[in-house]
Design an enzyme around this catalytic site. Structure first.
Site, PDB file in Angstrom:
ATOM      1  N   ASN A  62      -9.232 -51.685 -26.590  1.00 43.21           N
ATOM      2  CA  ASN A  62      -8.066 -52.567 -26.754  1.00 43.21           C
ATOM      3  C   ASN A  62      -8.502 -53.834 -27.494  1.00 43.21           C
ATOM      4  OD1 ASN A  62      -5.979 -54.377 -26.435  1.00 43.21           O
ATOM      5  ND2 ASN A  62      -5.639 -53.954 -24.273  1.00 43.21           N
ATOM      6  N   CYS A 112      -1.131 -59.360 -26.971  1.00 44.79           N
ATOM      7  CA  CYS A 112      -1.247 -58.097 -27.729  1.00 44.79           C
ATOM      8  C   CYS A 112      -0.018 -57.814 -28.598  1.00 44.79           C
ATOM      9  CB  CYS A 112      -1.484 -56.937 -26.775  1.00 44.79           C
ATOM     10  SG  CYS A 112      -2.857 -57.245 -25.673  1.00 44.79           S
ATOM     11  N   HIS A 131       0.584 -50.438 -29.794  1.00 45.76           N
ATOM     12  CA  HIS A 131      -0.588 -51.229 -29.386  1.00 45.76           C
ATOM     13  C   HIS A 131      -1.513 -50.314 -28.592  1.00 45.76           C
ATOM     14  CE1 HIS A 131      -3.234 -53.970 -27.551  1.00 45.76           C
ATOM     15  NE2 HIS A 131      -2.644 -53.947 -26.367  1.00 45.76           N
TER      16      HIS A 131
HETATM   17  O1  UT7 Z   1      -3.145 -54.933 -23.792  1.00 40.82           O
HETATM   18  C1  UT7 Z   1      -2.384 -54.905 -22.619  1.00 40.82           C
HETATM   19  C2  UT7 Z   1      -3.257 -55.172 -21.462  1.00 40.82           C
HETATM   20  N1  UT7 Z   1      -3.702 -54.200 -20.592  1.00 40.82           N
HETATM   21  C3  UT7 Z   1      -3.211 -52.983 -20.292  1.00 40.82           C
HETATM   22  O2  UT7 Z   1      -2.338 -52.446 -20.879  1.00 40.82           O
HETATM   23  C4  UT7 Z   1      -3.831 -52.289 -19.121  1.00 40.82           C
HETATM   24  C5  UT7 Z   1      -2.820 -51.646 -18.211  1.00 40.82           C
HETATM   25  N2  UT7 Z   1      -3.426 -50.962 -17.082  1.00 40.82           N
HETATM   26  C6  UT7 Z   1      -4.246 -49.882 -17.214  1.00 40.82           C
HETATM   27  O3  UT7 Z   1      -4.498 -49.442 -18.305  1.00 40.82           O
HETATM   28  C7  UT7 Z   1      -4.781 -49.221 -15.962  1.00 40.82           C
HETATM   29  O4  UT7 Z   1      -4.132 -49.756 -14.839  1.00 40.82           O
HETATM   30  C8  UT7 Z   1      -6.328 -49.366 -15.812  1.00 40.82           C
HETATM   31  C9  UT7 Z   1      -7.035 -48.553 -16.878  1.00 40.82           C
HETATM   32  C10 UT7 Z   1      -6.715 -50.837 -15.932  1.00 40.82           C
HETATM   33  C11 UT7 Z   1      -6.777 -48.873 -14.438  1.00 40.82           C
HETATM   34  O5  UT7 Z   1      -6.406 -47.511 -14.283  1.00 40.82           O
HETATM   35  P1  UT7 Z   1      -5.709 -47.038 -12.943  1.00 40.82           P
HETATM   36  O6  UT7 Z   1      -5.543 -45.571 -13.030  1.00 40.82           O
HETATM   37  O7  UT7 Z   1      -4.484 -47.880 -12.766  1.00 40.82           O
HETATM   38  O8  UT7 Z   1      -6.816 -47.338 -11.872  1.00 40.82           O
HETATM   39  P2  UT7 Z   1      -6.716 -48.278 -10.585  1.00 40.82           P
HETATM   40  O9  UT7 Z   1      -6.742 -49.714 -10.967  1.00 40.82           O
HETATM   41  O10 UT7 Z   1      -5.581 -47.796  -9.697  1.00 40.82           O
HETATM   42  O11 UT7 Z   1      -8.075 -47.917  -9.866  1.00 40.82           O
HETATM   43  C12 UT7 Z   1      -8.343 -46.601  -9.375  1.00 40.82           C
HETATM   44  C13 UT7 Z   1      -9.772 -46.577  -8.891  1.00 40.82           C
HETATM   45  C14 UT7 Z   1     -10.140 -47.748  -7.978  1.00 40.82           C
HETATM   46  O12 UT7 Z   1     -11.029 -47.253  -7.004  1.00 40.82           O
HETATM   47  P3  UT7 Z   1     -10.505 -46.893  -5.520  1.00 40.82           P
HETATM   48  O13 UT7 Z   1      -9.966 -48.187  -4.991  1.00 40.82           O
HETATM   49  O14 UT7 Z   1      -9.458 -45.849  -5.688  1.00 40.82           O
HETATM   50  O15 UT7 Z   1     -11.750 -46.426  -4.826  1.00 40.82           O
HETATM   51  C15 UT7 Z   1     -10.878 -48.697  -8.879  1.00 40.82           C
HETATM   52  O16 UT7 Z   1     -11.808 -49.505  -8.185  1.00 40.82           O
HETATM   53  O17 UT7 Z   1     -10.667 -46.671 -10.010  1.00 40.82           O
HETATM   54  C16 UT7 Z   1     -11.607 -47.719  -9.788  1.00 40.82           C
HETATM   55  N3  UT7 Z   1     -11.995 -48.286 -11.063  1.00 40.82           N
HETATM   56  C17 UT7 Z   1     -13.022 -47.830 -11.787  1.00 40.82           C
HETATM   57  N4  UT7 Z   1     -13.892 -46.829 -11.551  1.00 40.82           N
HETATM   58  C18 UT7 Z   1     -14.826 -46.595 -12.478  1.00 40.82           C
HETATM   59  C19 UT7 Z   1     -11.396 -49.309 -11.752  1.00 40.82           C
HETATM   60  N5  UT7 Z   1     -12.048 -49.514 -12.915  1.00 40.82           N
HETATM   61  C20 UT7 Z   1     -13.060 -48.610 -12.953  1.00 40.82           C
HETATM   62  C21 UT7 Z   1     -14.067 -48.317 -13.889  1.00 40.82           C
HETATM   63  N6  UT7 Z   1     -14.923 -47.296 -13.615  1.00 40.82           N
HETATM   64  N7  UT7 Z   1     -14.193 -49.001 -15.052  1.00 40.82           N
END
Ligand code: UT7
Length: 343
Positions: free
Chosen positions: A300, A128, A270
């Site tokens: 993204n 990215c 980004h």
């Molecule tokens: O271009 C550079 C590359 N990428 C990035 O910059 C991404 C960087 N990371 C992020 O943006 C965030 O970490 C995410 C958007 C990927 C995830 O957000 P988060 O607030 O860190 O969520 P998490 O991974 O801690 O997950 C929280 C909960 C989990 O459920 P439990 O275990 O608490 O029951 C996940 O299973 O949200 C759940 N979850 C979802 N729920 C509904 C994860 N993805 C989804 C989804 N829909 N799409």
């Protein structure tokens, strides 16, 4: 001497997929995606569209602009772009979703289709942060040779083809698109790309990767492959890295350039997650209106996100000649960095 951006362009596939459409297929919701990322839609390439197709369209739009054409007529656009393509000395295409792995480069395919007969062409892999790396690489190549005057830098992705559409942790985040910029070496003073910072932290290489298909984990004869080569990500690790990367890059660009953030017309980050951008912004005490955000529409798009944003700002007149602009990017590798530009 200055390295100035004299034209910008973008292209996204027409198919626009909403969060609700994804929620009809996997266990997610519009509410979760919007509240955790700021994403509302993403544009997805059809079966027959590859990375070079989007890169080519964005490049043509950028080239046509340098020849004075910014309209909608495809024939006029193509005529202006073909003329301008002959003036390009170097093409750099940043991508993580090339048409082919290894050879040929996607840049060479674009070079051929543009008819950029005297241009060298190569791909750049910095995820990215690729467009930021690309601007600096092109600026360097223009600076070291008196023979080179113009370069075309493209960020292009069809990352939707490298996503596991059953993994809700990644598939909701990405979209396809391309952006491009034409750089020219001019005699101006105090203009163009003033400063670029490029960093890497390879110790985080497993936080965001496409594991299969390369020489580390090649596909084997007879193996049944039931998923595409797909992105794997440790979201939390990348999130924490990204907030720090934006914070330190903006701070360093301002300090090294001896500038006050109040003098910056626009910061173009980004577009990975609106929450990441806002968390870094609050630590820097910078008002929200200084950060350009279009993640709601495109999600993204990896290396394409910054040049798409620059083109939107440029064409809409939100950035003008003489404005001080900052870009800041981060991504797989891990890589990060930014450019300080007088537009
Ligand atoms: O271009 C550079 C590359 N990428 C990035 O910059 C991404 C960087 N990371 C992020 O943006 C965030 O970490 C995410 C958007 C990927 C995830 O957000 P988060 O607030 O860190 O969520 P998490 O991974 O801690 O997950 C929280 C909960 C989990 O459920 P439990 O275990 O608490 O029951 C996940 O299973 O949200 C759940 N979850 C979802 N729920 C509904 C994860 N993805 C989804 C989804 N829909 N799409």
């Amino acid at each position: 001497m200055a390295i100035e951006i004299i034209g910008t362009g973008r292209a996204v596939p027409p198919k626009r997929v909403s969060n609700d459409e994804l929620a009809a297929k996997i266990d997610t919701s519009d509410e979760w995606i919007r509240s955790h990322t700021g994403i509302g839609y993403r544009h997805i390439a059809d079966e027959s569209t590859a990375c070079s197709d989007l890169g080519l369209e964005a490049a043509k739009n950028a080239l046509a602009m340098t020849a004075g054409y910014c309209g909608d007529d495809p024939e006029e656009r193509n005529r202006a772009a073909s003329e301008a393509a002959l003036t390009i000395d170097m093409i750099i295409l940043a991508t993580v979703s090339p048409d082919f792995y290894g050879v040929p480069s996607t840049a060479c395919i674009v070079q051929d289709k543009l008819g950029a007969k005297k241009a060298g062409a190569m791909d750049l892999s910095a995820a990215c942060t690729g467009f930021i790396y690309g601007l600096e690489t092109a600026a360097g190549l223009l600076t070291v040779s008196s023979r080179r005057k113009r370069a075309l830098v493209i960020g292009a992705e069809t990352i939707s083809k490298m996503i596991n559409w059953e993994d809700r942790g990644t598939c909701v985040l990405f979209g396809d698109g391309a952006g491009a910029a034409v750089l020219e070496k001019t005699g101006a003073e105090n203009r163009g790309i003033l400063q670029t910072l490029l960093f890497a932290d390879g110790s985080g290489n497993e936080s965001l990767l496409m594991r299969r298909g390369g020489t580390r984990y090649p596909f084997k004869k007879g193996e049944v492959i039931d998923t595409s080569i797909c992105v794997e990500m440790n979201g939390q690790e990348v999130y924490n890295f990204a907030v720090g990367a934006i914070f330190s890059t903006i701070k360093m660009l301002a300090e090294n350039g001896n500038i006050n953030i109040d003098d910056v017309a626009m910061i173009v980050p980004h577009q990975a997650n609106a929450r990441i951008i806002n968390a870094a912004r609050r630590r820097l005490h910078i008002p929200a209106e200084k950060f350009y955000l279009n993640i709601e529409e495109y999600a993204n798009t990896s290396s394409a996100s910054i040049p798409i944003a620059l083109d939107e700002l440029n064409r809409s007149g939100q950035i003008k000649k003489g404005d001080l602009i900052m870009t800041v990017g981060f991504g797989g590798g891990l890589t990060y960095g930014g450019n300080l530009i007088i537009w």
